[in-house]
Design a protein around this motif. Structure first.
Motif, PDB file in Angstrom:
ATOM      1  N   PRO A   1       9.108  26.733  -3.736  1.00 25.99           N
ATOM      2  CA  PRO A   1       9.093  25.269  -3.712  1.00 25.99           C
ATOM      3  C   PRO A   1      10.275  24.694  -4.508  1.00 25.99           C
ATOM      4  CG  PRO A   1       6.953  26.141  -4.393  1.00 25.99           C
ATOM      5  CD  PRO A   1       7.929  27.280  -4.436  1.00 25.99           C
ATOM      6  N   TRP A   2      10.707  23.509  -4.099  1.00 27.14           N
ATOM      7  CA  TRP A   2      11.865  22.880  -4.746  1.00 27.14           C
ATOM      8  C   TRP A   2      11.442  21.668  -5.570  1.00 27.14           C
ATOM      9  CZ3 TRP A   2      17.327  23.879  -3.915  1.00 27.14           C
ATOM     10  CH2 TRP A   2      17.552  25.032  -3.145  1.00 27.14           C
ATOM     11  N   THR A   3      11.926  21.620  -6.836  1.00 25.42           N
ATOM     12  CA  THR A   3      11.675  20.427  -7.647  1.00 25.42           C
ATOM     13  C   THR A   3      12.766  19.408  -7.351  1.00 25.42           C
ATOM     14  OG1 THR A   3      13.044  21.178  -9.475  1.00 25.42           O
ATOM     15  CG2 THR A   3      10.715  21.866  -9.498  1.00 25.42           C
ATOM     16  N   LEU A   4      12.544  18.158  -7.773  1.00 20.20           N
ATOM     17  CA  LEU A   4      13.564  17.129  -7.526  1.00 20.20           C
ATOM     18  C   LEU A   4      14.887  17.428  -8.227  1.00 20.20           C
ATOM     19  CD1 LEU A   4      11.546  13.798  -7.335  1.00 20.20           C
ATOM     20  CD2 LEU A   4      12.658  15.070  -5.492  1.00 20.20           C
ATOM     21  N   PRO A   5      14.889  17.822  -9.525  1.00 22.69           N
ATOM     22  CA  PRO A   5      16.193  18.110 -10.157  1.00 22.69           C
ATOM     23  C   PRO A   5      16.965  19.189  -9.403  1.00 22.69           C
ATOM     24  CG  PRO A   5      14.470  17.964 -11.822  1.00 22.69           C
ATOM     25  CD  PRO A   5      13.779  17.897 -10.490  1.00 22.69           C
ATOM     26  N   GLU A   6      16.259  20.187  -8.865  1.00 19.28           N
ATOM     27  CA  GLU A   6      16.933  21.246  -8.103  1.00 19.28           C
ATOM     28  C   GLU A   6      17.558  20.674  -6.822  1.00 19.28           C
ATOM     29  OE1 GLU A   6      14.156  25.125  -9.250  1.00 19.28           O
ATOM     30  OE2 GLU A   6      13.554  23.813  -7.631  1.00 19.28           O
ATOM     31  N   LEU A   7      16.810  19.781  -6.165  1.00 22.39           N
ATOM     32  CA  LEU A   7      17.326  19.172  -4.923  1.00 22.39           C
ATOM     33  C   LEU A   7      18.501  18.247  -5.211  1.00 22.39           C
ATOM     34  CD1 LEU A   7      13.898  18.434  -3.222  1.00 22.39           C
ATOM     35  CD2 LEU A   7      15.669  19.932  -2.297  1.00 22.39           C
ATOM     36  N   TYR A   8      18.391  17.495  -6.342  1.00 19.90           N
ATOM     37  CA  TYR A   8      19.475  16.572  -6.694  1.00 19.90           C
ATOM     38  C   TYR A   8      20.748  17.335  -7.043  1.00 19.90           C
ATOM     39  CZ  TYR A   8      15.894  12.876  -7.174  1.00 19.90           C
ATOM     40  OH  TYR A   8      14.898  11.977  -6.955  1.00 19.90           O
ATOM     41  N   ALA A   9      20.607  18.591  -7.469  1.00 17.47           N
ATOM     42  CA  ALA A   9      21.773  19.376  -7.884  1.00 17.47           C
ATOM     43  C   ALA A   9      22.566  19.935  -6.700  1.00 17.47           C
ATOM     44  CB  ALA A   9      21.314  20.519  -8.787  1.00 17.47           C
TER      45      ALA A   9
ATOM     46  N   GLU B   1       0.815  -1.215   0.000  1.00 18.54           N
ATOM     47  CA  GLU B   1       0.000   0.000   0.000  1.00 18.54           C
ATOM     48  C   GLU B   1       0.851   1.268   0.000  1.00 18.54           C
ATOM     49  OE1 GLU B   1      -3.947  -1.319   2.492  1.00 18.54           O
ATOM     50  OE2 GLU B   1      -2.094  -1.051   3.603  1.00 18.54           O
ATOM     51  N   VAL B   2       2.149   1.081  -0.319  1.00 16.42           N
ATOM     52  CA  VAL B   2       3.065   2.222  -0.278  1.00 16.42           C
ATOM     53  C   VAL B   2       2.566   3.360  -1.163  1.00 16.42           C
ATOM     54  CG1 VAL B   2       5.348   2.962  -1.064  1.00 16.42           C
ATOM     55  CG2 VAL B   2       5.118   0.913   0.336  1.00 16.42           C
ATOM     56  N   THR B   3       2.692   4.578  -0.668  1.00 17.18           N
ATOM     57  CA  THR B   3       2.258   5.760  -1.406  1.00 17.18           C
ATOM     58  C   THR B   3       3.199   6.016  -2.582  1.00 17.18           C
ATOM     59  OG1 THR B   3       1.648   6.638   0.735  1.00 17.18           O
ATOM     60  CG2 THR B   3       1.616   8.174  -1.110  1.00 17.18           C
ATOM     61  N   LEU B   4       2.623   6.206  -3.762  1.00 19.57           N
ATOM     62  CA  LEU B   4       3.445   6.519  -4.933  1.00 19.57           C
ATOM     63  C   LEU B   4       3.361   8.006  -5.206  1.00 19.57           C
ATOM     64  CD1 LEU B   4       2.536   3.555  -7.304  1.00 19.57           C
ATOM     65  CD2 LEU B   4       4.514   3.786  -5.801  1.00 19.57           C
ATOM     66  N   VAL B   5       4.518   8.650  -5.203  1.00 14.09           N
ATOM     67  CA  VAL B   5       4.567  10.083  -5.483  1.00 14.09           C
ATOM     68  C   VAL B   5       5.117  10.259  -6.898  1.00 14.09           C
ATOM     69  CG1 VAL B   5       5.610  12.276  -4.790  1.00 14.09           C
ATOM     70  CG2 VAL B   5       4.908  10.635  -3.040  1.00 14.09           C
ATOM     71  N   ASP B   6       4.485  11.121  -7.673  1.00 11.14           N
ATOM     72  CA  ASP B   6       4.950  11.372  -9.038  1.00 11.14           C
ATOM     73  C   ASP B   6       6.107  12.369  -8.988  1.00 11.14           C
ATOM     74  OD1 ASP B   6       5.373  11.863 -11.653  1.00 11.14           O
ATOM     75  OD2 ASP B   6       3.353  12.563 -12.130  1.00 11.14           O
ATOM     76  N   GLY B   7       7.285  11.892  -9.348  1.00 12.75           N
ATOM     77  CA  GLY B   7       8.482  12.720  -9.256  1.00 12.75           C
ATOM     78  C   GLY B   7       8.483  13.909 -10.203  1.00 12.75           C
ATOM     79  N   LYS B   8       7.784  13.771 -11.359  1.00  9.41           N
ATOM     80  CA  LYS B   8       7.803  14.842 -12.370  1.00  9.41           C
ATOM     81  C   LYS B   8       7.111  16.106 -11.856  1.00  9.41           C
ATOM     82  CE  LYS B   8       6.091  12.531 -15.950  1.00  9.41           C
ATOM     83  NZ  LYS B   8       6.071  11.126 -15.501  1.00  9.41           N
ATOM     84  N   ASP B   9       5.982  15.880 -11.174  1.00  7.11           N
ATOM     85  CA  ASP B   9       5.197  17.040 -10.699  1.00  7.11           C
ATOM     86  C   ASP B   9       5.589  17.463  -9.292  1.00  7.11           C
ATOM     87  OD1 ASP B   9       3.838  16.761 -13.014  1.00  7.11           O
ATOM     88  OD2 ASP B   9       2.178  15.611 -12.148  1.00  7.11           O
ATOM     89  N   TYR B  10       6.499  16.708  -8.703  1.00 12.36           N
ATOM     90  CA  TYR B  10       6.775  16.916  -7.279  1.00 12.36           C
ATOM     91  C   TYR B  10       7.412  18.276  -6.993  1.00 12.36           C
ATOM     92  CZ  TYR B  10       8.712  16.504  -2.651  1.00 12.36           C
ATOM     93  OH  TYR B  10       9.024  16.743  -1.347  1.00 12.36           O
ATOM     94  N   LYS B  11       6.950  18.908  -5.910  1.00  9.72           N
ATOM     95  CA  LYS B  11       7.607  20.118  -5.414  1.00  9.72           C
ATOM     96  C   LYS B  11       7.581  20.097  -3.900  1.00  9.72           C
ATOM     97  CE  LYS B  11       7.419  23.565  -9.016  1.00  9.72           C
ATOM     98  NZ  LYS B  11       6.520  24.403  -9.794  1.00  9.72           N
ATOM     99  N   LEU B  12       8.748  20.318  -3.317  1.00  7.09           N
ATOM    100  CA  LEU B  12       8.826  20.372  -1.852  1.00  7.09           C
ATOM    101  C   LEU B  12       8.378  21.760  -1.403  1.00  7.09           C
ATOM    102  CD1 LEU B  12       9.799  19.233   0.919  1.00  7.09           C
ATOM    103  CD2 LEU B  12      12.037  20.206   0.397  1.00  7.09           C
ATOM    104  N   GLU B  13       7.309  21.791  -0.593  1.00  3.01           N
ATOM    105  CA  GLU B  13       6.768  23.070  -0.121  1.00  3.01           C
ATOM    106  C   GLU B  13       7.442  23.488   1.184  1.00  3.01           C
ATOM    107  OE1 GLU B  13       4.257  24.613  -1.737  1.00  3.01           O
ATOM    108  OE2 GLU B  13       3.679  23.031  -3.151  1.00  3.01           O
ATOM    109  N   LEU B  14       7.683  24.800   1.316  1.00  2.00           N
ATOM    110  CA  LEU B  14       8.282  25.319   2.548  1.00  2.00           C
ATOM    111  C   LEU B  14       7.331  26.329   3.176  1.00  2.00           C
ATOM    112  CD1 LEU B  14      11.918  25.915   1.231  1.00  2.00           C
ATOM    113  CD2 LEU B  14      11.034  23.889   2.369  1.00  2.00           C
ATOM    114  N   GLU B  15       7.172  26.239   4.480  1.00  2.84           N
ATOM    115  CA  GLU B  15       6.238  27.134   5.176  1.00  2.84           C
ATOM    116  C   GLU B  15       6.867  27.643   6.467  1.00  2.84           C
ATOM    117  OE1 GLU B  15       1.974  25.407   5.167  1.00  2.84           O
ATOM    118  OE2 GLU B  15       3.272  23.685   4.851  1.00  2.84           O
ATOM    119  N   GLY B  16       6.204  28.599   7.080  1.00  2.00           N
ATOM    120  CA  GLY B  16       6.613  29.075   8.402  1.00  2.00           C
ATOM    121  C   GLY B  16       7.790  30.025   8.352  1.00  2.00           C
ATOM    122  N   LEU B  17       8.645  29.927   9.355  1.00  2.00           N
ATOM    123  CA  LEU B  17       9.734  30.895   9.535  1.00  2.00           C
ATOM    124  C   LEU B  17      10.907  30.599   8.602  1.00  2.00           C
ATOM    125  CD1 LEU B  17       9.567  30.993  13.438  1.00  2.00           C
ATOM    126  CD2 LEU B  17       8.510  32.594  11.825  1.00  2.00           C
ATOM    127  N   ILE B  18      10.627  30.719   7.293  1.00  2.17           N
ATOM    128  CA  ILE B  18      11.637  30.492   6.260  1.00  2.17           C
ATOM    129  C   ILE B  18      11.594  31.705   5.326  1.00  2.17           C
ATOM    130  CG2 ILE B  18      12.269  29.049   4.284  1.00  2.17           C
ATOM    131  CD1 ILE B  18      11.117  26.648   5.821  1.00  2.17           C
TER     132      ILE B  18
END
Lengths: 74, 206, 252
Positions: free
Chosen positions: C119-127, C97-114
């Protein structure tokens, strides 16, 4: 091939695909089923996490937005 | 006859009696909650029946375990400080020789061990009570090794790593439980020792 | 066995009733040990007060562990040969039942005291500069396993996005609805990594694709998988397991 044979082959292929899909990882979670693993209390259901997450989001969101807005002003 | 006249003598100081019962309570909680924690990931091919455990589920058992831990820490500090400073350990538990222990254990098994003077521990008692103290020390350190394998990794290393520290913690618990069971059986066999751990006094023919 | 029949027969009743029965069961187990006799004077029948005491002790233990936490103490690292194979899967659901996340559309959201909430895409994070560790993952259940994770040092990432590192907490929200939070000191620990790879491969879904925060100084359930967003705050965010009674700090 006779039509009946075609239907039979198609049915077998369809059943096989369906069985594979059902078995593949990522099938949707059955939310009303008990949780998996030894961390759970007997009565906990998988859906409890979703419910708790929504409740938490409602509680935290206004506080975090207010906090972030407050710090941005500084 | 004058010798028949009974005399009350004080054999267990108040501080020893208090720490003894707090300890009994704390160990009971530690063992029962520890068994529940064990069941979440058994080291050996058996589980402890849940009816014998405390906490209801893993999180509850962990709460009991890490709460009773502090009770035992405070109690242990008081008891050990008193035992060392007052000379209680030296007076009551020493000297002890393997020969005397062997002899007294044999006598006890034959039901011939004398308990005339309750203020003096026989060699079998001394060995058992010393063993409890040693077990407690090993349990504390193996417990720290499991609880804090990063912050206290030097302690974890003494036990040969995280996984072996778990085994040591469990086996030492088993040994402690065994000694406590023998201890309780002996109290049942010599019941007049029981009130002395509450009142601190025993009758002694003078 | 007995307990399970009890649960099925309880199905359909209000959670509150079930909880109170569970609590009673839990107390009965305590009583069966003769704990009541020893607790004489202390009112054990008032289960709320016992639970309050235990929760209070757990908060005290959070403080004790925060005090014991040394930001410079490194978790032991292991050679490749020590890696546990196969590495165990663990979640509140089964592996199919593992959750499948689509890497193409993925963006890491940042909130709060930042400061920079882009948002960060995977290629940006991998870099970003990557680092690896082979450490022991310890589960609150007691078992442990050694694995290799690679990713960006979390403290570097926090610095890059301008997170307020004087804040107290960082919370995480995951694709499988799981949520947890950690203290800032642990977030800044040099071995706390935002990881994208497991055993030199892109994180497979079962180990938390697209990313898992690997914290070798904390128990496994404090290492969120499938992270979708994170926030920096001074408000205590708790977590799913933590709010149920597991210790919040849960340091190793």
């Amino acid at each position: 091939m006779k039509p009946l044979q075609i239907v039979a082959v198609a049915a077998i292929l369809a059943a096989g695909t369906w069985a594979r899909a059902a078995d593949a990882p990522g099938k949707p979670m059955k939310m009303d089923e008990p949780m998996h693993g030894e961390m759970k209390k007997g009565s906990m259901k998988k859906g409890d996490v979703k419910k708790a997450a929504k409740k938490k989001e409602r509680e935290l969101k206004p506080m975090i937005e207010k906090e972030a807005a407050g710090s941005a002003k500084k | 006859m004058e010798a028949a006249q009974a005399q009350w003598v004080k054999i267990h100081p108040l501080i020893v009696r208090i720490t003894h019962w707090i300890n009994a309570f704390g160990i009971l909680i530690m063992v029962a909650s520890g068994w529940r924690i064990y069941n979440a990931s058994p080291l050996f091919p058996f589980r402890i029946p849940n009816e014998l455990t405390l906490g209801g589920w893993l999180a509850g058992a962990l709460q009991w375990h890490f709460a009773a831990m502090w009770l035992l820490v405070i109690n242990g500090i008081v008891y050990v400080t008193y035992g060392v400073v007052s000379g209680h350990f030296r007076r009551k538990l020493l000297p002890i020789t393997p020969r005397a222990v062997f002899h007294d254990v044999q006598e006890a098994l034959r039901g011939r061990l004398a308990h005339e003077d309750l203020s003096v521990y026989n060699a079998a008692q001394r060995a058992a009570y010393l063993a409890i103290i040693v077990c407690a020390v090993v349990l504390v350190f193996s417990g720290l090794a499991i609880w804090k394998p990063v912050q206290l990794q030097e302690i974890t290393a003494i036990f040969g790593g995280y996984e072996s520290a778990r085994v040591v913690h469990f086996l030492t618990m088993a040994l402690l439980v065994l000694i406590v069971v023998v201890h309780v059986v002996m109290v049942i066999l010599v019941p007049r020792t029981f009130p002395t751990m509450i009142t601190g006094r025993a009758r002694r023919a003078s | 066995m007995k307990k399970r029949t009890m649960e099925t027969s309880l199905a359909g009743h209000s959670p509150k009733l079930i909880r109170s029965i569970e609590r009673r069961l839990f107390l009965k187990q305590g009583l069966s040990l003769g704990a009541l006799a020893l607790l004489a004077g202390c009112d054990l029948t008032d289960d709320e007060s016992v639970q309050k005491l235990l929760t209070g002790m757990s908060r005290w233990n959070d403080g004790a562990q925060a005090w014991l936490f040394n930001p410079n103490k490194l978790a032991p690292e292991f050679p490749e040969s020590a890696i546990t194979k196969p590495f165990p899967f663990n979640a509140f659901y089964s592996v199919d039942e593992v959750t499948l996340v689509d890497g193409k559309d993925y963006k890491l959201e940042l909130e709060g005291l930042i400061r920079d909430k882009k948002p960060w895409t995977l290629p940006e994070l991998y870099a970003l500069p990557q680092t690896s560790q082979i450490t022991r993952h310890i589960c609150v259940e007691g078992w442990s396993a050694i694995g290799k994770w690679s990713g960006v040092r979390f403290s570097d990432f926090l610095a890059r996005v301008g997170a307020d590192t004087s804040a107290k907490y960082i919370g995480f929200k995951c694709a499988d609805d799981y949520y947890t939070s950690i203290d800032m000191a642990t977030a800044l620990h040099p071995q706390t990594l935002l990881t994208f790879r497991f055993a030199d491969q892109i994180l497979p879904p079962k180990y938390g694709f697209p990313m898992k925060l690997r914290i070798p100084t904390k128990l496994g359930f404090k290492n969120p998988k499938h992270i979708m967003s994170m926030f920096v705050t001074n408000e205590y965010p708790g977590g799913y397991w933590e709010d149920q009674g597991y210790n919040w700090f849960s340091g190793s």
